[in-house]
Design an enzyme around this catalytic site. Structure first.
Site, short mmCIF file in Angstrom:
data_model
loop_
_atom_site.label_atom_id
_atom_site.label_comp_id
_atom_site.label_asym_id
_atom_site.label_seq_id
_atom_site.Cartn_x
_atom_site.Cartn_y
_atom_site.Cartn_z
N HIS A 1 -6.62 7.53 13.01
CA HIS A 1 -7.77 6.85 13.60
C HIS A 1 -8.34 7.84 14.62
O HIS A 1 -7.57 8.57 15.25
CB HIS A 1 -7.37 5.62 14.41
CG HIS A 1 -6.62 4.56 13.67
ND1 HIS A 1 -5.27 4.60 13.47
CD2 HIS A 1 -7.03 3.40 13.12
CE1 HIS A 1 -4.87 3.53 12.83
NE2 HIS A 1 -5.93 2.77 12.59
N ASP B 1 -6.44 8.06 17.84
CA ASP B 1 -5.03 8.49 17.82
C ASP B 1 -4.96 9.91 18.34
O ASP B 1 -3.95 10.33 18.91
CB ASP B 1 -4.46 8.55 16.40
CG ASP B 1 -4.45 7.21 15.70
OD1 ASP B 1 -4.45 6.18 16.40
OD2 ASP B 1 -4.46 7.19 14.45
N GLU C 1 -1.51 -2.14 1.59
CA GLU C 1 -0.31 -1.97 2.40
C GLU C 1 0.72 -3.01 1.99
O GLU C 1 0.43 -4.22 1.93
CB GLU C 1 -0.64 -2.11 3.89
CG GLU C 1 0.63 -1.95 4.72
CD GLU C 1 0.41 -1.93 6.21
OE1 GLU C 1 -0.56 -1.31 6.67
OE2 GLU C 1 1.24 -2.55 6.91
N HIS D 1 1.24 -5.96 4.34
CA HIS D 1 0.11 -6.88 4.36
C HIS D 1 0.15 -7.79 3.13
O HIS D 1 -0.25 -8.96 3.20
CB HIS D 1 -1.22 -6.12 4.40
CG HIS D 1 -1.38 -5.28 5.63
ND1 HIS D 1 -2.51 -4.55 5.89
CD2 HIS D 1 -0.55 -5.07 6.68
CE1 HIS D 1 -2.38 -3.91 7.05
NE2 HIS D 1 -1.19 -4.21 7.54
N ASP E 1 -0.62 2.11 1.61
CA ASP E 1 0.10 2.28 2.86
C ASP E 1 1.54 1.85 2.60
O ASP E 1 1.84 0.66 2.45
CB ASP E 1 -0.54 1.47 4.00
CG ASP E 1 -1.62 2.26 4.72
OD1 ASP E 1 -1.94 3.38 4.27
OD2 ASP E 1 -2.16 1.76 5.72
N ASP F 1 3.94 -8.29 10.97
CA ASP F 1 3.74 -6.96 10.41
C ASP F 1 4.69 -5.98 11.08
O ASP F 1 4.36 -5.38 12.09
CB ASP F 1 2.27 -6.60 10.72
CG ASP F 1 1.75 -5.42 9.95
OD1 ASP F 1 2.37 -5.06 8.94
OD2 ASP F 1 0.72 -4.86 10.37
C1 XLS Z 1 -2.68 -2.43 10.77
C2 XLS Z 1 -3.21 -1.53 9.76
C3 XLS Z 1 -3.85 -0.25 10.26
C4 XLS Z 1 -4.67 0.42 9.19
C5 XLS Z 1 -5.58 1.49 9.69
O1 XLS Z 1 -1.98 -3.39 10.48
O2 XLS Z 1 -2.18 -1.27 8.85
O3 XLS Z 1 -2.91 0.60 10.79
O4 XLS Z 1 -3.87 0.98 8.19
O5 XLS Z 1 -6.46 1.02 10.65
CA CA Z 2 -2.12 0.09 7.13
CA CA Z 3 0.58 -2.91 9.01
#
Ligand code: XLS
Ligand code: CA
Ligand code: CA
Length: 438
Positions: A101, A104, A268, A271, A296, A307
């Protein structure tokens, strides 16, 4: 030149007989599996936010990690140290990609101009390190959720000034991603959702989100960014309800707003489970709709409902994920990004190595098992047989669109003996175990 991780020289493949905790037992980058090397299949990436910026803080306590730049106090000196340390880490781990990001990389300034200047300083360093090492940017993104200004969302904020501010940040993040040769750009809708419908104009928020994404695509094309756009679904956290709930919701959103040709999905694992799906389910929905873009790679905890972003170690999940990814013809230009963090108690720098080794070996093992499973055709043959009633007779007519309800009713009235066959789930689970465990 400062060495940030002196405790590790190089992590290499040693094979399954090795007991060296700082070696790969399965990940052998140049080993060919099917039509590609492991390196080409897996396209591993390090997440800058967890590995460099993450401090190990949680809702109940402050940061716990010990890092080689803890002796520094100036935030820009820390940012520079992290940039050098990240490339040392990736080289030692043989990780060919990274993701970040915007913030970061460097601390936010008092003004947006200052924030951009801070980021630019670090981007210059990263650009040089990329050229020296050959390590590439898998994707860039902008953090539009951390600062209090985003308390009501970014593109879906009720405040137009926030919408404009978010646009400025994404504009700059797109420019940086292009400058660094990033292969993808990700939108994760951190606070693009709502807490209560009592104060929410859902229709306007969704229209604005679509407007924002159209503007982003237009600008990216204007500056010649040719990478892939990705949306990353998540059902909740930090908001109660996030608009990009899961792959199916994103698919519907993209089609409703004419964005379906411009976006693919970044899935992800954690998620998926938060949305009440398996990781494989989300990959399958994306794959059969032609929108599986990137992953991810992490896992949640079966007993916790949030999460946790843990490193992936579950061989069932990695094998079934690779089973989908192989059938997708791979992920490129996407990859497997370890959006995962070490536990708060795993506070030493060396834990970062153990964690990435665990994830890389789990996916390498999953790749080998999934490849063998697909080569055997055992599942595909079973499935083809299970649906064979659609290859002839009335089934073939259904598939070819040659019959309607009238013809089907006539057929059913004459067919008094419906015969089903077993789904054989347990047999298939035995087969899967054979490919995972040998
Ligand atoms: C948060 C997300 C984030 C995204 C990128 O839960 O996983 O890290 O991957 O903004
Ligand atoms: Ca992510
Ligand atoms: Ca996450």
């Amino acid at each position: 030149m400062t060495v940030y991780f002196p405790e590790v020289t190089q992590v290499s493949f040693e094979g399954t007989d090795s007991t060296n905790p700082l070696a790969f037992r399965h990940y052998n980058p140049k080993e060919v599996v099917g039509d590609k090397t492991m390196e080409e299949h897996l396209r591993f990436s390090m997440a800058y936010w967890h590995t460099l910026t993450g401090a190990g803080d949680d809702m109940f306590g402050s940061g716990s990690v010990v890092r080689p730049w803890d002796n520094l106090t100036d935030p820009m000196d820390i940012a520079k140290a992290r940039a050098y340390a990240s490339f040392e880490f990736m080289q030692k781990m043989q990780i060919p990609f990274f993701c970040f990001h915007d913030i970061d990389l460097a601390p936010e300034g008092d003004t947006l101009r200052e924030t951009f200047a801070n980021i630019d300083t670090i981007v210059d360093i990263i650009k040089e390190l990329m050229a020296e090492t050959g390590i590439k940017l898998l994707w860039g993104t902008s953090n539009l959720f951390g600062h209090p200004r985003f308390m009501h969302g970014a593109a879906t904020s009720p405040n137009a000034d926030v919408f404009a501010y978010a646009a400025a940040r994404v504009k700059r993040a797109l420019e940086i991603t292009k400058e660094l040769g990033g292969e993808n750009y990700v939108f994760w809708g951190g606070r693009e959702g709502y807490e209560t419908l009592l104060n929410t104009d859902m229709g306007l928020e969704l229209d604005n989100l679509a407007r924002f994404l159209h503007m982003a695509v237009d600008y990216a094309r204007e500056i010649g960014f040719t990478g892939q756009f990705l949306i990353e679904p998540k059902p909740k956290e930090p908001t109660k309800h996030q608009y990009d709930f899961d792959v199916a919701s994103v698919l519907g959103f993209l089609h409703s707003y004419g964005l379906e040709k411009d976006f693919k999905i970044n899935i992800e694992a954690n998620h998926a489970t938060l949305a009440g799906h398996t990781f494989q389910h989300e990959l399958r929905v994306a794959r059969i709709n032609g929108i599986l873009g990137s992953v991810d790679a992490n896992q949640g905890d079966e007993l916790l409902g949030w999460d946790t972003d843990q490193f992936p170690t579950n061989l069932y999940a990695t094998t079934l994920a690779m089973y989908e990814i192989l059938q997708n013809g791979g992920l490129a230009p996407g990859g497997l990004n370890f959006d995962a963090k070490v536990r708060r108690g795993s506070f030493e720098p060396i834990d970062l190595f153990y964690a990435h080794i665990a994830g890389m070996d789990a996916f390498a093992h999953g790749l080998k098992a999934a490849h063998k499973l697909l080569e055997s055709g055992e599942l595909e043959e079973f499935i083809a047989e299970r649906y064979s009633s659609y290859s002839s007779g009335i089934g073939e007519k259904i598939v070819k669109g040659e019959v309607g309800f009238k013809e089907l009713a006539d057929y059913a009235l004459e067919n008094n003996q419906i015969v089903n066959t077993s789904g054989r789930q347990e047999l298939l689970e035995n087969i899967l175990n054979r490919y995972i465990f040998g």
